[in-house]
Enzyme design. Sequence first.
Site, PDB file in Angstrom:
ATOM      1  N   CYS A  41       0.727  -1.174  -0.020  1.00 16.01           N
ATOM      2  CA  CYS A  41      -0.132   0.021  -0.025  1.00 16.01           C
ATOM      3  C   CYS A  41       1.087   1.354  -0.128  1.00 16.01           C
ATOM      4  CB  CYS A  41      -1.014  -0.071   1.414  1.00 16.01           C
ATOM      5  SG  CYS A  41      -2.088   1.487   1.360  1.00 16.01           S
ATOM      6  N   CYS A  79      -1.262   8.182   7.367  1.00 18.11           N
ATOM      7  CA  CYS A  79      -2.472   7.790   6.830  1.00 18.11           C
ATOM      8  C   CYS A  79      -3.535   7.627   7.966  1.00 18.11           C
ATOM      9  CB  CYS A  79      -2.467   6.720   5.961  1.00 18.11           C
ATOM     10  SG  CYS A  79      -1.755   7.034   4.365  1.00 18.11           S
ATOM     11  N   CYS A  81       7.563   3.931   5.719  1.00 18.69           N
ATOM     12  CA  CYS A  81       6.838   3.540   4.387  1.00 18.69           C
ATOM     13  C   CYS A  81       7.524   3.132   3.123  1.00 18.69           C
ATOM     14  CB  CYS A  81       6.081   4.852   4.189  1.00 18.69           C
ATOM     15  SG  CYS A  81       6.868   6.260   3.763  1.00 18.69           S
TER      16      CYS A  81
END
Length: 218
Positions: free
Chosen positions: A101, A183, A209
């Site tokens: 993701c 997020c 990330c």
Amino acid sequence: MTFQELETKIKEYKADGKKLFTTSSFQTHSLVMLHMLSRIDNSIPVYFINTGYLFPDTIAFKDQVAKEFGIKVLDVKSSMPRNMQVGNDGKLLFTSDPDYCCYINKTQPTDALLQEHDIWINGVRADQSAVRAAMKVEQPAPHNTFRFHPMLDWNAKMIFQYIREHNLPRHPMDAKGYMSIGCEPCTRKMDPEMQEREARWFGMKKTECGLHTDLISK
């Protein structure tokens, strides 16, 4: 790196014909670098990686800061629609494969920016994580570019001292106990014993990330 050192380095890059950009998550602690850059050269584009999962407060704060600092902020996002961002089980990737993701929504769009620029001005600090502590002020990045880390030797105390001195705004979620804001599905409030990055991807043994692991040339 001091303001004067940052200003000198920016001028050197530009004198060499380098094309610069920076990215920002628009958290409170990221505003120091943005504020300094706005005073040095507010034409340097600031890219906001909009994953589609950010808190509404972050979007509103980004707009506020862009106006106050007089900087050019551009949204960048994945070319993959959210309805395609699902695993084999049909669940959205942030629940089943958060690494992928992040790759789709953050790393790929930033990699595309590197293909169009020479220098990525990045606000990582050595005190944020072991990964970042191992970084250097200048490091090679993909596509024959360089990462430039002017805040690497700053710590949290220095950051918030600058914020007070210059009366910079604060992300509205600071007051709610959020210190590292990403997020919405992958961010939680900090517990007292946590390090800054541990409030992200809680329970997943993940603190990065991919922007600061994948987008560095070895």
